[in-house]
Design a protein around this motif. Structure first.
Motif, PDB file in Angstrom:
ATOM      1  N   PHE A 193       0.818  -1.224   0.000  1.00  0.00           N
ATOM      2  CA  PHE A 193       0.000   0.000   0.000  1.00  0.00           C
ATOM      3  C   PHE A 193       0.848   1.269   0.000  1.00  0.00           C
ATOM      4  N   GLU A 194       2.041   1.189   0.579  1.00  0.00           N
ATOM      5  CA  GLU A 194       2.885   2.388   0.643  1.00  0.00           C
ATOM      6  C   GLU A 194       3.366   2.816  -0.745  1.00  0.00           C
ATOM      7  N   THR A 219       1.958  -3.992   6.576  1.00  0.00           N
ATOM      8  CA  THR A 219       1.732  -3.041   5.486  1.00  0.00           C
ATOM      9  C   THR A 219       0.317  -3.114   4.912  1.00  0.00           C
ATOM     10  N   PRO A 255      -3.392  -2.205   4.772  1.00  0.00           N
ATOM     11  CA  PRO A 255      -4.001  -1.003   5.344  1.00  0.00           C
ATOM     12  C   PRO A 255      -5.170  -1.248   6.288  1.00  0.00           C
TER      13      PRO A 255
END
Ligand code: SF4
Length: 230
Positions: A37-38, A196, A198
């Protein structure tokens, strides 16, 4: 092209190859179960330049024989075909992961024969696509077009679904099977939670549930298997 992540060796990401995996940034989906997601809003800093990557690759002759390109959504990058061509010119096979939202790019990659293997996500049955992609709505036409391109093309490919208990049920897999009828390969990947990811309210299906779903799809697809199951 800038790279946003590099896994220096994998035996899992590119079937039949010892590969490295490169991560490109940006995505047009917001899947709640995404492991990267980052990367997807395009704000993460780049890890390395293309030049640095090819410097790395040149030193991997004899150790690796393939490069898996993932994201994010690689097909959002206009310079993807040139990047793939350059990897091939270095003597490495290329695998591409895609969410199928960009049939125009996929079509070009197939026409120019730039990929040795393509893995396309089938997020869910068409009715639940937007929900599963974390979007308000999804135009299914491009995704259906991408499915047709792979079904009718000459490149090796797989379709795959990350299965999340809160998002998928039996009726979805009956619909997915009919949709990709005649496909060569389909994988059900068990969702795994990570820091990671979300959203913290998602869970994995049991092995028994996955086997039931696999059986439903196997009525339509030549080869069906599970991934990420102990
Ligand atoms: S398509 Fe892939 S990279 Fe994009 S949000 Fe979904 S899981 Fe993440």
């Amino acid at each position: 092209m800038h790279l946003y992540g590099l896994q220096k060796m994998t035996l899992l990401d590119f079937p039949g190859h010892v590969a490295c995996t490169v991560f490109l940034n940006a995505c047009d989906c917001r899947c709640p179960f995404c492991h990267n997601f980052e990367l997807i809003d395009g704000t993460a800093p780049a890890l390395m330049s293309e030049e640095e990557f090819f410097g790395f690759l040149e030193k991997r002759h004899g150790l690796l024989d393939g490069v898996a390109i993932t994201g994010g959504e690689p097909c959002l990058h206009a310079d993807l075909p040139a990047f793939m061509e350059k990897i091939r010119a270095c003597g490495f096979a290329v695998k591409l992961d895609t969410n199928g939202f960009h049939p125009e790019m996929l079509s070009r990659i197939l026409e120019e024969n730039l990929a040795d293997y393509i893995a396309m996500d089938i997020k869910n049955s068409p009715e639940k696509y937007a929900l599963t992609c974390g979007l308000d709505r999804v135009d299914m036409k491009p995704i259906e077009e991408s499915v047709s391109l792979l079904l009718g093309g000459n490149v090796e490919y797989e379709f795959r679904t990350t299965v999340v208990r809160e998002m998928h049920d039996e009726s979805d897999f009956k619909k997915i099977g009919k949709w990709i009828c005649g496909a060569k390969r389909y994988f059900l990947q068990k969702f795994t939670d990570r820091d990671t990811v979300p959203f913290g309210n998602l869970s994995a299906p049991t092995r028994g549930e996955l086997e039931k779903y696999a059986f439903l799809v196997s009525n339509y697809v030549n080869f069906v298997a599970l991934r990420g199951v102990d």
